[in-house]
Design a protein around this motif. Structure first.
Motif, PDB file in Angstrom:
ATOM      1  N   PHE B 339      77.037 144.619  31.369  1.00  0.00           N
ATOM      2  CA  PHE B 339      77.429 145.848  30.685  1.00  0.00           C
ATOM      3  C   PHE B 339      77.279 145.667  29.184  1.00  0.00           C
ATOM      4  N   ARG B 344      79.827 148.457  19.526  1.00  0.00           N
ATOM      5  CA  ARG B 344      79.471 147.038  19.463  1.00  0.00           C
ATOM      6  C   ARG B 344      80.459 146.233  18.626  1.00  0.00           C
ATOM      7  N   LYS B 345      81.070 146.871  17.645  1.00  0.00           N
ATOM      8  CA  LYS B 345      81.973 146.120  16.788  1.00  0.00           C
ATOM      9  C   LYS B 345      83.287 145.808  17.514  1.00  0.00           C
ATOM     10  N   ALA B 346      83.838 146.814  18.193  1.00  0.00           N
ATOM     11  CA  ALA B 346      85.139 146.620  18.833  1.00  0.00           C
ATOM     12  C   ALA B 346      85.012 145.882  20.160  1.00  0.00           C
ATOM     13  N   GLU B 347      83.929 146.136  20.903  1.00  0.00           N
ATOM     14  CA  GLU B 347      83.860 145.598  22.263  1.00  0.00           C
ATOM     15  C   GLU B 347      82.620 144.746  22.517  1.00  0.00           C
ATOM     16  N   GLY B 348      81.745 144.649  21.534  1.00  0.00           N
ATOM     17  CA  GLY B 348      80.481 143.977  21.786  1.00  0.00           C
ATOM     18  C   GLY B 348      80.445 142.554  21.271  1.00  0.00           C
ATOM     19  N   VAL B 349      80.145 142.399  19.992  1.00  0.00           N
ATOM     20  CA  VAL B 349      79.930 141.062  19.464  1.00  0.00           C
ATOM     21  C   VAL B 349      81.247 140.375  19.117  1.00  0.00           C
ATOM     22  N   VAL B 350      81.197 139.037  19.162  1.00  0.00           N
ATOM     23  CA  VAL B 350      82.289 138.246  18.611  1.00  0.00           C
ATOM     24  C   VAL B 350      81.794 137.774  17.256  1.00  0.00           C
TER      25      VAL B 350
END
Lengths: 349, 503
Positions: B339, B344-350
């Protein structure tokens, strides 16, 4: 023209290299440590001397890591927890409970090797409790671990009562050997420290646990969406911290061979947090620097040693410590560095 | 509605420029006394900015505002309120732990000898609620009431005796049908008292239930204003989505028949109360299925329900013919579903982790913590992906947070691909990506489908869905209302379907 260009490129690349060194996280704590050593050398020129006394190494350079070892163990556990964006305030209390349990079981006559494992099991249990509060019940880490921080020393006193509490001192060749003995010329506790550090490093860096801990600390939602069981990962961080604190507890308790829940490892959580932060980690989570954390613990212990050797009254210790910590953190802050640079640049103009 | 020479509020030529973005471009908006005026537009169309200009939260760069024929200057929310313009923002800015009384008198408490007079405060609170015909215990904490009641308390707080205009920003977003009906009764009542009401929503049906007129914004410009009776849903949606992109992107499909390929994933009656009505969906190997619908129609919810990031409370999911046990991202990743989230900022990249670490994260999670990928393996995978997706980064050890948005999006895609999924779910895969990268990603998607990957793409970009999909499932108001497949997949057909029976 072309020559001038080459020169400017060269000097700018040199500047970039210097800048990169300045930004590298190992530089500033190392510089702080070097500075402290220089001060020590000026105060006492014999600072770097290492002698052999009674078959063991002796000198400030051995004394500092020797005294730093328990704090460093606690700080390593703290680094793991802070890496997940958490904090563990209960580490001092875990040391106290561990010490009380050790003394109690020695009075009860258990084999001392068994007691060593019981002490570690106590730390494990404390870590499970903290992990349960934080990971399963979603209580904020600072509050969750405050519970055990406040109650832990009281629990230690209650355990002391189990054997009457009249004489909380003991002798144990095994445990005291681990803490204050030496193998060859080397203090045993340093070997114990290296062993535990190697175990922890393997656990974090030779499995994927370290990556999972850091990804959960960096962005819990993102880690969860890649399929990582974020709760279990956070849980494990507190268990690791509990185990590390109880191993420090064995060393500290055997050192004084007594159970003193009121004052053993007092404020050790603050030293541990400082060590982690001096080591360059952010309380915002996302990164675990094990080696740097040890360096941080060494800086803190060197500071204490320096203050003592300087002949300053020990009352100054805490204030001087605070000042040095502020300086190290300011040096690490890129905001502060660019601010200073811009002020300097303005002066020049 | 009373159509008079002077409007209640008249905004003329309002412009607002944020750094790099023209949020509002000479927008006119006319609000009559005693009308409900719907303000529509997709995300980023400028609705919020326009409202904030009206309520003093944002200072306009150009244009003027008239209130009952007089030019007014609105510099702060306080000034707007003093002029009789009340606002209820989307995020209810009340304090749930405080009593209803305290919430209603927070800004101006009645005082007696310099102390707060709580008895009078209670009376003020009751009087405010009475205006809306609500009778509740004002001493209980606000949080103990339903969201609907909290919404009404927020409206009560925005209303004074001399309120002339009321702005409601998505008041129904978290309400169910009954609660919405209750709110609408109150809105009708306020309308009858001569207030001009601005109603912002994403629910098309509700616009037709309650509004008198509608204005549509797109990319900071006013597209049009009209009576709702003269604006059928199809026209409304076309206005919102825009037509200038009509030059339909070249369809990359035309691929082999997938209708007899094995079913990889099958959802039956999957749903979650309030969030998404139960739906059925089949994905075949090598097939790309699009999810289309307006914002808030349930696109992301469908994706997350299938992935297990939202826990369904009805229905079941089969993967490769075997039922999925339990639904969690962990179980899905291990079963071969990947998925890529929309945000992307909140749930995508670390952000703190490096490009390499981000890329291997899903695969590592699939393998479990004990089975670590060696450093050289990680480096190989990262290098492969950086090359294949053209991720612009000096090296694989750079923290992802320092990359540009488009490159972060590619890193998330790379992470999903490295895990070797059978089903890939992409939520807004090309948002914030430049045209070149967009084409690369679309091409890559088609290539993967050619290798048997089943793909689910949720997107607000119709052209993108038309370009990549073999089938499109259409959503409206949190319901799956139908499917279009093959040659029937065109912008017009999708728009018709979203507009639904009312067209």
């Amino acid at each position: 023209m072309s020559q001038a260009q080459t020169t400017s490129t060269r000097s700018s690349s040199l500047g970039a290299t210097l800048g990169a060194i300045g930004r590298h996280r190992v530089v500033w704590p190392l510089a702080a440590l070097a500075l402290l050593f220089i001060v020590d050398f000026i105060i006492s020129p014999s600072f770097f001397n290492i002698r052999i006394v009674e078959g063991r190494l002796f000198g400030s350079l051995i004394d500092i890591p020797y005294r730093a070892a328990p704090t460093a163990l606690v700080a390593l556990g703290m680094a793991v927890v802070i890496g997940t964006k958490g904090i563990d305030l209960s580490v001092g209390s875990i040391v106290a409970i561990g010490g009380a349990v050790i003394t109690w079981r020695i009075h009860a006559g258990d084999p001392h090797l068994l007691i060593l494992f019981i002490a570690l099991a106590v730390g494990l249990l404390c870590g499970l409790w903290n992990g349960f509060l934080v990971a399963a019940l979603d209580i904020q880490p600072i509050i969750a671990t405050l519970i055990l921080m406040v109650s832990g020393r009281g629990i230690g006193l209650m355990i002391n009562l189990l054997y009457g509490g009249t004489d909380p001192s003991f002798t144990s060749p095994l445990l005291q050997g681990l803490s204050t003995g030496h193998i060859g010329y080397i203090p045993t506790r340093l070997l114990v420290f290296v062993f535990i550090f190697a175990l922890l490093w393997t656990l974090l860096r030779r499995t994927a646990l370290g990556l999972f801990l850091e990804s959960v600390g960096g962005n819990t939602a993102a880690a969860y969406l890649t399929g990582i069981n974020a709760r279990m990962v956070i849980f494990s961080a507190y268990v690791i911290s509990g185990l590390m604190a109880s191993s420090a507890g064995v060393i500290l308790t055997a050192d004084t061979h007594t159970s003193d829940p009121i004052s053993v490892a007092l404020n050790i959580e603050l030293d541990a947090i400082l060590a982690v932060v001096i080591g360059g980690a952010s309380l915002g989570g996302g990164r675990i620097y094990l080696g740097m954390t040890i360096l941080g613990a060494l800086v803190i212990q060197s500071l204490t040693t320096t203050i003592l050797t300087s002949g300053m009254p020990p009352e100054y210790n805490l204030v001087v410590k605070a000042v040095v910590v502020v300086v190290v953190l300011l040096l690490q802050s890129s905001n502060f560095r660019s601010l200073t640079l811009s002020i300097l640049a303005r002066r020049k103009r | 509605m009373t159509e008079t020479a002077t409007a209640r509020i008249e905004m003329r030529g309002v412009s607002k420029i944020f750094p790099g973005v023209r949020a509002l471009d000479h927008v006119d908006l006319r609000l009559e006394a005693g009308e409900v005026h719907a303000l529509m537009g997709e995300n980023g169309a400028g609705k919020s900015t326009l409202i904030k200009v009206l309520t003093g939260a944002v200072r306009r760069d150009e244009g003027e505002i008239q209130l009952d024929g007089k030019v007014v200057e609105i510099g702060t929310p306080g000034e707007a309120r003093a002029l009789g313009i009340g606002t209820v923002y989307q995020e209810v800015n009340l304090i749930p732990t405080m009593s209803v009384t305290k919430n209603l008198t927070l800004t101006r408490q009645p005082r007696k000898f310099g102390m707060v007079n709580w008895r009078e405060a209670r009376e003020v609170a009751k009087a405010r609620l009475k205006r809306l015909n609500i009778n509740i215990d004002v001493e209980r904490p606000l949080g103990s009431y339903s969201v609907a009641i909290q919404q009404l308390v927020a409206i009560a707080r925005a209303l004074d005796d001399d309120t002339r205009a009321l702005v409601l920003d998505e008041p129904t977003a978290s309400l169910d049908a009954n609660e919405t009906a209750m709110l609408f009764n109150i809105i009708r009542d306020l309308k009858a008292r001569g207030l001009a009401i601005v109603f912002i929503t994403h629910f098309i049906d509700q616009v037709y239930q309650i509004s008198d007129r509608v204005s549509v914004l797109r990319n900071g410009r006013l597209v049009g204003t009209g009576k709702i009776a003269d604006t059928p849903p199809l026209k409304l949606i076309s206005m919102m989505i825009g037509r200038e992109l009509e030059k339909t992107a070249l369809r990359l499909v035309g691929n082999a028949k997938t209708s007899d390929a094995p079913v990889v994933l099958e959802a039956e009656g999957l749903g979650k109360r309030v969030t998404m009505q139960p739906f059925n969906l089949k994905l075949r190997a090598g097939e790309a299925v699009g999810l289309s619908g307006l914002l808030g129609s349930g696109r992301t919810e469908v994706a997350k329900l299938i992935f297990g990031a939202l826990k369904p409370d009805t229905g079941r999911l089969e993967l490769g013919g075997a039922p999925m046990h339990g639904s969690s991202p962990g179980a899905s990743v291990r079963a071969g579903i990947a998925f890529c989230p929309e945000d992307r900022k909140a749930e995508g990249v670390v952000g703190e982790l490096t490009v390499r670490e981000n890329i291997v994260l899903a695969l590592q999670s699939k393998r479990g913590w004990l089975n670590r990928l060696s450093r050289s393996e990680q480096e190989r995978l990262a290098a492969e992906m950086i090359k294949a997706l053209g991720i612009a980064t000096p090296d694989a050890e750079k923290p992802v947070g320092q990359l540009s948005g488009g490159n972060q999006q590619k890193v998330i895609l790379a992470r999903s691909l490295v895990a070797g999924p059978r089903v890939l779910i992409l939520d807004e895969p090309t948002r914030g990506i430049d045209v070149g990268a967009h084409a690369e990603i679309v091409t890559l998607i088609r290539k993967l489908c050619g290798q048997g990957l089943a793909l689910l793409v949720a997107s607000s970009e119709l052209d993108e869905l038309v370009a990549v999909s073999d089938r499109v499932a259409v959503l409206r108001d949190r319901q799956m209302i139908g499917e279009i497949s093959g040659a029937d997949i065109t912008r017009d057909n999708i728009v018709h379907m979203i507009a639904g029976a009312k067209s």
